[in-house]
Design a protein around this motif. Structure first.
Motif, PDB file in Angstrom:
ATOM      1  N   PRO A  54      55.126  34.313  52.754  1.00 22.35           N
ATOM      2  CA  PRO A  54      54.002  34.844  51.970  1.00 22.35           C
ATOM      3  C   PRO A  54      53.404  33.841  50.978  1.00 22.35           C
ATOM      4  CG  PRO A  54      55.800  36.416  52.049  1.00 22.35           C
ATOM      5  CD  PRO A  54      56.333  35.143  52.598  1.00 22.35           C
ATOM      6  N   GLY A  55      54.184  32.848  50.572  1.00 17.78           N
ATOM      7  CA  GLY A  55      53.674  31.875  49.607  1.00 17.78           C
ATOM      8  C   GLY A  55      52.932  30.709  50.236  1.00 17.78           C
ATOM      9  N   LEU A  56      52.833  30.688  51.548  1.00 18.68           N
ATOM     10  CA  LEU A  56      52.192  29.576  52.250  1.00 18.68           C
ATOM     11  C   LEU A  56      50.696  29.526  51.949  1.00 18.68           C
ATOM     12  CD1 LEU A  56      52.525  27.322  54.420  1.00 18.68           C
ATOM     13  CD2 LEU A  56      51.977  29.074  56.129  1.00 18.68           C
ATOM     14  N   ARG A  57      50.186  28.308  51.735  1.00 22.68           N
ATOM     15  CA  ARG A  57      48.748  28.117  51.500  1.00 22.68           C
ATOM     16  C   ARG A  57      48.173  27.289  52.644  1.00 22.68           C
ATOM     17  NH1 ARG A  57      48.129  28.591  45.930  1.00 22.68           N
ATOM     18  NH2 ARG A  57      45.961  29.183  46.384  1.00 22.68           N
ATOM     19  N   ILE A  58      47.017  27.709  53.164  1.00 25.02           N
ATOM     20  CA  ILE A  58      46.331  27.013  54.245  1.00 25.02           C
ATOM     21  C   ILE A  58      45.076  26.357  53.667  1.00 25.02           C
ATOM     22  CG2 ILE A  58      45.360  27.164  56.558  1.00 25.02           C
ATOM     23  CD1 ILE A  58      48.315  27.997  56.360  1.00 25.02           C
ATOM     24  N   VAL A  59      44.992  25.051  53.790  1.00 23.42           N
ATOM     25  CA  VAL A  59      43.930  24.274  53.153  1.00 23.42           C
ATOM     26  C   VAL A  59      43.208  23.436  54.208  1.00 23.42           C
ATOM     27  CG1 VAL A  59      43.511  22.387  51.510  1.00 23.42           C
ATOM     28  CG2 VAL A  59      45.148  24.182  50.948  1.00 23.42           C
ATOM     29  N   ILE A  60      41.878  23.403  54.168  1.00 24.92           N
ATOM     30  CA  ILE A  60      41.151  22.516  55.085  1.00 24.92           C
ATOM     31  C   ILE A  60      41.150  21.105  54.506  1.00 24.92           C
ATOM     32  CG2 ILE A  60      39.669  24.216  56.198  1.00 24.92           C
ATOM     33  CD1 ILE A  60      37.414  23.316  54.228  1.00 24.92           C
ATOM     34  N   SER A  61      41.464  20.137  55.348  1.00 20.75           N
ATOM     35  CA  SER A  61      41.422  18.735  54.951  1.00 20.75           C
ATOM     36  C   SER A  61      40.174  18.108  55.568  1.00 20.75           C
ATOM     37  CB  SER A  61      42.677  18.003  55.411  1.00 20.75           C
ATOM     38  OG  SER A  61      42.713  16.704  54.883  1.00 20.75           O
ATOM     39  N   ILE A  62      39.309  17.579  54.732  1.00 16.82           N
ATOM     40  CA  ILE A  62      38.015  17.061  55.168  1.00 16.82           C
ATOM     41  C   ILE A  62      38.053  15.538  55.199  1.00 16.82           C
ATOM     42  CG2 ILE A  62      35.530  17.043  54.711  1.00 16.82           C
ATOM     43  CD1 ILE A  62      35.915  19.594  53.058  1.00 16.82           C
ATOM     44  N   GLY A  63      37.657  14.961  56.326  1.00 15.72           N
ATOM     45  CA  GLY A  63      37.535  13.508  56.417  1.00 15.72           C
ATOM     46  C   GLY A  63      38.585  12.889  57.307  1.00 15.72           C
ATOM     47  N   GLY A  64      39.501  12.154  56.682  1.00 18.64           N
ATOM     48  CA  GLY A  64      40.498  11.404  57.442  1.00 18.64           C
ATOM     49  C   GLY A  64      39.963  10.049  57.843  1.00 18.64           C
ATOM     50  N   TRP A  65      40.807   9.266  58.480  1.00 20.16           N
ATOM     51  CA  TRP A  65      40.427   7.900  58.854  1.00 20.16           C
ATOM     52  C   TRP A  65      39.168   7.857  59.718  1.00 20.16           C
ATOM     53  CZ3 TRP A  65      41.228   3.175  57.289  1.00 20.16           C
ATOM     54  CH2 TRP A  65      40.897   2.106  58.133  1.00 20.16           C
ATOM     55  N   SER A  66      39.069   8.769  60.679  1.00 27.54           N
ATOM     56  CA  SER A  66      37.972   8.704  61.646  1.00 27.54           C
ATOM     57  C   SER A  66      36.693   9.399  61.203  1.00 27.54           C
ATOM     58  CB  SER A  66      38.425   9.304  62.982  1.00 27.54           C
ATOM     59  OG  SER A  66      39.506   8.576  63.525  1.00 27.54           O
ATOM     60  N   TRP A  67      36.782  10.267  60.200  1.00 28.31           N
ATOM     61  CA  TRP A  67      35.609  11.052  59.810  1.00 28.31           C
ATOM     62  C   TRP A  67      35.240  10.871  58.342  1.00 28.31           C
ATOM     63  CZ3 TRP A  67      37.015  16.249  62.663  1.00 28.31           C
ATOM     64  CH2 TRP A  67      36.748  16.088  64.039  1.00 28.31           C
ATOM     65  N   SER A  68      35.409   9.656  57.843  1.00 26.29           N
ATOM     66  CA  SER A  68      35.058   9.386  56.446  1.00 26.29           C
ATOM     67  C   SER A  68      33.747   8.614  56.298  1.00 26.29           C
ATOM     68  CB  SER A  68      36.188   8.588  55.761  1.00 26.29           C
ATOM     69  OG  SER A  68      37.308   9.406  55.496  1.00 26.29           O
ATOM     70  N   GLU A  69      33.084   8.312  57.418  1.00 24.24           N
ATOM     71  CA  GLU A  69      31.916   7.430  57.333  1.00 24.24           C
ATOM     72  C   GLU A  69      30.739   8.029  56.577  1.00 24.24           C
ATOM     73  OE1 GLU A  69      31.702   9.257  61.593  1.00 24.24           O
ATOM     74  OE2 GLU A  69      33.239   8.561  60.197  1.00 24.24           O
ATOM     75  N   ASN A  70      30.680   9.371  56.463  1.00 24.92           N
ATOM     76  CA  ASN A  70      29.518  10.007  55.838  1.00 24.92           C
ATOM     77  C   ASN A  70      29.768  10.514  54.421  1.00 24.92           C
ATOM     78  OD1 ASN A  70      27.894   9.682  58.186  1.00 24.92           O
ATOM     79  ND2 ASN A  70      28.916  11.443  59.122  1.00 24.92           N
ATOM     80  N   PHE A  71      30.973  10.307  53.882  1.00 24.46           N
ATOM     81  CA  PHE A  71      31.263  10.793  52.530  1.00 24.46           C
ATOM     82  C   PHE A  71      30.319  10.196  51.491  1.00 24.46           C
ATOM     83  CE2 PHE A  71      35.708  12.294  53.531  1.00 24.46           C
ATOM     84  CZ  PHE A  71      35.570  13.543  52.965  1.00 24.46           C
ATOM     85  N   SER A  72      30.141   8.888  51.534  1.00 21.27           N
ATOM     86  CA  SER A  72      29.348   8.209  50.511  1.00 21.27           C
ATOM     87  C   SER A  72      27.933   8.775  50.421  1.00 21.27           C
ATOM     88  CB  SER A  72      29.303   6.704  50.784  1.00 21.27           C
ATOM     89  OG  SER A  72      28.657   6.014  49.735  1.00 21.27           O
ATOM     90  N   ASP A  73      27.306   9.018  51.587  1.00 22.62           N
ATOM     91  CA  ASP A  73      25.972   9.611  51.605  1.00 22.62           C
ATOM     92  C   ASP A  73      26.007  11.072  51.170  1.00 22.62           C
ATOM     93  OD1 ASP A  73      24.864   7.247  52.527  1.00 22.62           O
ATOM     94  OD2 ASP A  73      24.907   7.853  54.635  1.00 22.62           O
ATOM     95  N   ALA A  74      27.051  11.783  51.562  1.00 22.39           N
ATOM     96  CA  ALA A  74      27.131  13.224  51.290  1.00 22.39           C
ATOM     97  C   ALA A  74      27.240  13.546  49.805  1.00 22.39           C
ATOM     98  CB  ALA A  74      28.312  13.840  52.037  1.00 22.39           C
ATOM     99  N   VAL A  75      27.748  12.617  49.017  1.00 29.68           N
ATOM    100  CA  VAL A  75      27.934  12.893  47.581  1.00 29.68           C
ATOM    101  C   VAL A  75      27.110  11.958  46.699  1.00 29.68           C
ATOM    102  CG1 VAL A  75      30.249  13.785  48.018  1.00 29.68           C
ATOM    103  CG2 VAL A  75      29.974  11.386  47.388  1.00 29.68           C
ATOM    104  N   LEU A  76      26.092  11.322  47.285  1.00 37.75           N
ATOM    105  CA  LEU A  76      25.315  10.316  46.557  1.00 37.75           C
ATOM    106  C   LEU A  76      24.413  10.912  45.489  1.00 37.75           C
ATOM    107  CD1 LEU A  76      24.529   7.344  46.239  1.00 37.75           C
ATOM    108  CD2 LEU A  76      22.855   7.672  48.084  1.00 37.75           C
ATOM    109  N   THR A  77      23.828  12.084  45.755  1.00 39.95           N
ATOM    110  CA  THR A  77      22.924  12.721  44.799  1.00 39.95           C
ATOM    111  C   THR A  77      23.468  14.079  44.387  1.00 39.95           C
ATOM    112  OG1 THR A  77      21.609  13.870  46.478  1.00 39.95           O
ATOM    113  CG2 THR A  77      20.976  11.584  45.941  1.00 39.95           C
TER     114      THR A  77
END
Length: 325
Positions: free
Chosen positions: A40-63
């Motif tokens: 019952p204490g387990l938490r399920i969390v989405i992990s965004i990005g990773g080695w292969s899917w980090s190319e768009n972070f910089s643009d996504a948080v620029l403004t």
């Protein structure tokens, strides 16, 4: 035995958190939530990005506009699938990661602002559901990451900082990849201890720092049979294998002998006939990391990744040595 499962990975597209295979992901989310009937204490969390899917972070948080849209989309996935939080695995702000990744100087400040905005939307969701949502991040366990990310400000919004204290391997020199301490005569090399101290110095409280364990090995063939093995030149990298495979099929078999580096608190395998070297975590090194966490009152341990040790050798060891907390 687990307190948090990070579901890896959610992509970043058009400054939004994006499920690349929504049909499969939705089934997986439902099945993971079913595990709460057992734990019952387990938490399920989405992990965004990773080695292969980090190319768009910089643009996504620029403004401000882009960043708010990203944060809203991440919280939206959490709300839609009744999950428990968001983990950001940006590899890496301000420095190169995978070839082709966008990075810029502004990433350092925007890294913290991203967490501020994610926390804002998760807190808004809390007002509706009356549930506390986790916000965590996986970070490179080396000083250059801290130099390019405002960790002091970021930690204000974060519950845990997961230190990726693995993949510590120079390009063509044989070394440990998930050592707790540096090897003898190589005090400047990266290690779990160095990462903890670097992030603590940057302003992250000890109770938020989580030490990483590798449930997989990394392997190279060496250039000669000279001793010592560590720091020799590597001529070819090959698959190391998960820990269940290593323990059941490699350790002590077919010429592979296991060694322990007292200084580094790390094991390694070496086959003198084939000149193959394998670096990994085993039960002893996992126990050492758990003891270190308890000694310095850190937040816990985490690992990459679950399917590398299906017989749960290392997870069981960690569970037993963290007093089931």
């Amino acid at each position: 035995k687990l307190s948090i499962i990070n579901y890896a990975f959610v992509d970043v597209k058009g400054n939004r958190a994006f499920l690349t295979n929504e049909a499969t992901d939705s089934i997986n989310f439902r099945n993971l939530n079913e595990l709460k009937k057992i734990n019952p204490g387990l938490r399920i969390v989405i992990s965004i990005g990773g080695w292969s899917w980090s190319e768009n972070f910089s643009d996504a948080v620029l403004t401000d506009t882009a960043r708010l849209a990203f944060a809203k989309s991440a919280a939206g996935i959490v709300a839609e699938y009744n999950l428990d939080g968001v983990d950001i695995d940006w590899e890496y702000p301000g420095i190169p990661g995978e070839d082709g990744n966008v990075y810029r100087r502004e990433d350092k400040e925007n890294f913290a602002l991203m967490f501020r905005d994610c926390r804002k939307y998760l807190d808004s969701l809390k007002k509706i559901t009356n549930k506390k949502y986790l916000l965590t991040t996986a970070v490179g366990g080396f000083p250059q990451f801290v130099d390019n990310a405002d960790m002091k400000k970021s930690q204000e919004y974060l519950d845990y900082i997961n230190l990726m204290t693995y993949d510590y391997h120079p390009k063509d020199i044989v070394s440990h990849h998930t050592n707790l301490f540096p090897s003898a005569d190589f005090e400047k090399e990266n290690s779990g201890d160095k990462a903890v101290k670097t992030f603590a110095k940057a302003g992250v409280p000890a109770h938020k720092l989580v030490v990483g364990m590798a449930f997989y090995g990394r392997s190279w063939f060496l250039d000669s049979t000279k001793t010592p093995v560590l720091k020799r030149k590597a001529v070819k990298q090959v698959r190391g294998g998960g820990y269940t495979f290593l323990k059941d099929s490699v350790v002590g078999k077919n010429g592979f002998a296991e060694y322990w580096d007292d200084k580094a608190s790390a094991p390694y395998l070496y086959n003198d006939s084939t000149r193959q070297f394998i670096t990994y975590d085993n039960e002893r090194s996992v126990k050492e990391k758990c003891n270190y966490v308890k000694k310095y009152k850190l937040g816990g341990v985490m690992f990459w990744e679950y399917n590398s040790d299906p017989k749960l050798y290392l997870l069981t060891t960690a569970h037993e040595n963290l007093d089931h907390q």
